[in-house]
Design an enzyme around this catalytic site. Structure first.
Site, short mmCIF file in Angstrom:
data_model
loop_
_atom_site.label_atom_id
_atom_site.label_comp_id
_atom_site.label_asym_id
_atom_site.label_seq_id
_atom_site.Cartn_x
_atom_site.Cartn_y
_atom_site.Cartn_z
N LYS A 185 0.85 -1.19 0.00
CA LYS A 185 0.00 0.00 0.00
C LYS A 185 0.88 1.24 0.00
O LYS A 185 1.84 1.34 0.79
CB LYS A 185 -0.89 0.01 1.25
CG LYS A 185 -2.06 1.00 1.19
CD LYS A 185 -3.15 0.50 0.26
CE LYS A 185 -4.47 1.24 0.49
NZ LYS A 185 -5.51 0.75 -0.43
N THR B 296 -4.72 -4.70 1.10
CA THR B 296 -3.93 -3.48 1.27
C THR B 296 -4.70 -2.45 2.10
O THR B 296 -4.09 -1.61 2.77
CB THR B 296 -3.52 -2.87 -0.08
OG1 THR B 296 -4.68 -2.51 -0.83
CG2 THR B 296 -2.69 -3.87 -0.88
#
Length: 327
Positions: free
Chosen positions: A13, A73
């Site tokens: 992420k 994520t």
């Protein structure tokens, strides 16, 4: 992210913005002659974070679309945000180590995690007080100037406990202009050379730096008792630029690296990268005291140097007297 996995399997992420109020101030544990900075007020602590996880356990997701071992994520984002509230140390670097270690403990199938962060700097605004201006404790300015950085990689020991493989602190976005006292002469001149020599030019440079510690705990522990503030590196770079008879940008960044290692014995190495962004001269002002410039046309020259403590021991004696005389 440079993956060390044999299969090159990782994901993560990016652009996770973390803001925390009333964070612990970050002290400058090693005062230096070139900087007045004593601490960084962190009433507003901000960072933009990138997290990447790595491991062969994620192969089924890539190969077969089997997501049973996938950490979403979005969950990584929430993990980073929640652990910002649990972190008790002062440094951005320590926060990354704390969150990375907790992630490896929480998800045993993750082999390694890499984290990168850019400081989102907030500085108190000056407000009128009883004895003149003072720093506000309520209103803060989101700085658009230079910022500190941190990056690290964590893996597992055979016993499963997390450890730091590598770690770097840093400084990005530093832009300095010195209006005179810079030269660039004596370089190779051949059929490809069109650049004229200049014995007293203005010099505008974009700078970034990364440094490592002899003991990473200097920056990563909750006390961070050996931490080097990016503001100190910024001020040191400015002081060297001011005092040095700059013969090239290479000359400048070499001297900055050497002095940084002298001033901060807790550092193992420092890297400086630079870009030459010197303005294009257009016309002299009417009174003859100044010049008018505009932005340079691309392409731009760049330079880089990494200096270790071992390099310093070999190179510093050649110009220590020069620096002490200049200052």
């Amino acid at each position: 992210m440079e993956s060390h996995s044999p299969l090159g399997i990782y994901y993560g992420k990016d652009d996770v913005y973390v803001y925390r109020t009333c964070h612990t101030p970050l002290h400058a544990w090693t005062p230096i002659h070139e900087s007045p900075v004593e601490f960084r007020d962190q009433t507003v602590f901000g960072a933009r974070v990138r997290m990447a996880v790595e491991g062969d356990a994620f192969l089924p997701s890539f190969r077969d679309g089997d997501n049973r071992d996938v950490i979403a994520t979005d969950s990584m984002k929430n993990f980073l945000l929640r652990h910002a509230a649990l972190y008790e140390g002062p440094s951005l670097d320590g926060y990354l180590a704390f969150a990375g270690g907790r992630l490896l403990e929480t998800y045993p199938h993750v082999r390694a995690v890499e984290l990168y962060a850019d400081e989102q700097a907030f500085r108190p605004v000056p407000v009128p007080g009883a004895e003149g201006f003072e720093d506000s404790t309520l209103v803060f300015l989101h700085s658009r100037n230079e910022w500190s950085t941190a990056e690290l990689r964590m893996e597992r020991h055979p016993d499963g406990s997390p450890f730091v493989v590598w770690h770097r602190s840093g400084l990005d976005g530093l832009h300095l202009i010195k209006i005179r006292g810079n030269s660039f002469v004596g370089y190779i001149r051949d059929e490809y050379t069109t650049l004229p020599e200049d014995s007293n030019r203005p010099l505008y440079v974009f700078l970034s730096a990364r440094w490592t510690y002899v003991d990473p705990l200097s920056a990563l522990s909750n006390q961070a008792t050996g931490y080097v503030l990016a503001e100190q590196i910024r001020d040191l770079a400015g002081a060297v630029f001011h005092a040095l008879d700059t013969r090239s940008i290479q000359h400048l960044i070499h001297r900055i690296c050497a002095l940084a290692l002298v001033r901060f014995p807790q550092l193992e190495s420092i890297t400086f990268q630079s870009q030459n962004r010197t303005w294009e001269r257009i016309v002299e002002t009417a009174d003859g005291r100044g010049q008018v410039y505009t932005e340079p046309r691309p392409p731009f020259g760049f330079q880089g140097i990494t200096m270790t403590r071992a390099d310093l021991a070999e190179q510093w004696p050649h110009f220590e007297a020069e620096w002490e005389t200049a200052t």
